[in-house]
Design an enzyme around this catalytic site. Structure first.
Site, PDB file in Angstrom:
ATOM      1  N   LYS A 107      51.526  -7.761   8.963  1.00  0.00           N
ATOM      2  CA  LYS A 107      52.241  -8.834   8.273  1.00  0.00           C
ATOM      3  C   LYS A 107      51.312  -9.492   7.268  1.00  0.00           C
ATOM      4  CE  LYS A 107      54.853 -12.319  10.012  1.00  0.00           C
ATOM      5  NZ  LYS A 107      55.187 -13.284  11.084  1.00  0.00           N
ATOM      6  N   HIS A 109      52.204 -12.324   5.559  1.00  0.00           N
ATOM      7  CA  HIS A 109      52.463 -13.769   5.490  1.00  0.00           C
ATOM      8  C   HIS A 109      52.364 -14.373   6.899  1.00  0.00           C
ATOM      9  CE1 HIS A 109      56.158 -11.731   6.524  1.00  0.00           C
ATOM     10  NE2 HIS A 109      56.493 -12.829   7.168  1.00  0.00           N
TER      11      HIS A 109
END
Ligand code: OMP
Length: 226
Positions: A107, A109
């Site tokens: 990921k 973010h």
């Protein structure tokens, strides 16, 4: 040769058959080998079955004497396995271990990274379903190395006791023995194929007994030489 079977191991084999996880017939494996049995851990698919499964993993860990600081479930199949094992260790063995799993996609973010749950630190015990060629374990070892942690071992449900393809006809080391040697860590299983054979030959009803012969023939062809 008859393998020793502890009572929890016999219960586990019966449980896996009842849940449709351990099946007999004709199955083509990832390796291309045609196997007379298949173990599909994804079919432990109810709350009660998962809870019971966790208790078997926890028993195998307790029986092995393995020490660990954190449990790790490799995505995807290892995630519920590590979760239910963590619950069973806390509820039935008074061992409250942190647990973690990975995302397949990192990921960019939010919290970032691809490890969810506890940090991978200290001795990491990997919880998985089946090791055939050892491909999945190699990927997990990279994650553990990247976190500067150490692998304490691997716990799986079934050891198929098969040799790697390069080993056919040669020395016949199993994929599991290769993993143990390469990473200097133990691989513990709830049951082995030899124990499944012992079960079929000496404890199973007449409906299941006939499968033993095909499994023995498969074992002679692809099995590890002990
Ligand atoms: P490796 O990652 O190569 O060690 O293979 C493990 C995988 O083999 C499992 O995650 C399954 O996808 C598959 N498998 C089973 O789950 N059960 C079996 O009885 C046999 C296999 C297999 O295809 O060899």
């Amino acid at each position: 040769m008859t393998a020793q079977l502890q009572s929890y191991q016999q219960e586990f084999i019966e449980f896996a058959i009842e849940e449709g996880v351990l099946k007999f017939g004709e199955f083509t494996l990832k390796s291309g080998r045609v196997s007379p049995y298949f173990f599909n851990a994804g079919l432990f698919k109810s709350g009660r079955a998962l809870a019971r499964l966790g208790r078997f993993y926890a028993q195998a860990i307790a029986h092995s004497g393995l020490e660990a600081d954190v449990l790790f479930g490799p995505a995807y199949k290892g995630i519920p396995l590590a979760a239910t094992t963590a619950v069973a260790l806390a509820d039935h063995h008074d061992r409250d271990l942190p647990f973690a799993f990975n995302r397949k996609e990192a990921k960019a973010h939010g919290e970032g990274g691809n490890i969810v749950g506890a940090a991978l630190a200290g001795r990491v015990l990997i919880i998985d379903d089946v090791i055939t060629a050892g491909t999945a374990i190699r990927e997990v070892m990279e994650l553990i190395d990247a976190a500067d942690a150490q692998a304490a071992g691997v716990v799986i449900a079934l050891d198929r006791q098969e040799c790697g393809q390069a080993e056919e006809g040669a020395q016949r080391r199993s994929a599991i023995q290769e993993v143990e040697a390469r990473y200097a860590m133990p691989v513990v299983s709830i049951v082995t194929l030899d124990q499944v054979l012992t079960y079929l030959e000496t404890h199973a009803g007449n409906d299941l007994k006939p499968h033993a012969e095909a499994i023995r023939a498969y074992r002679d062809r692809y099995g590890v030489r002990l």
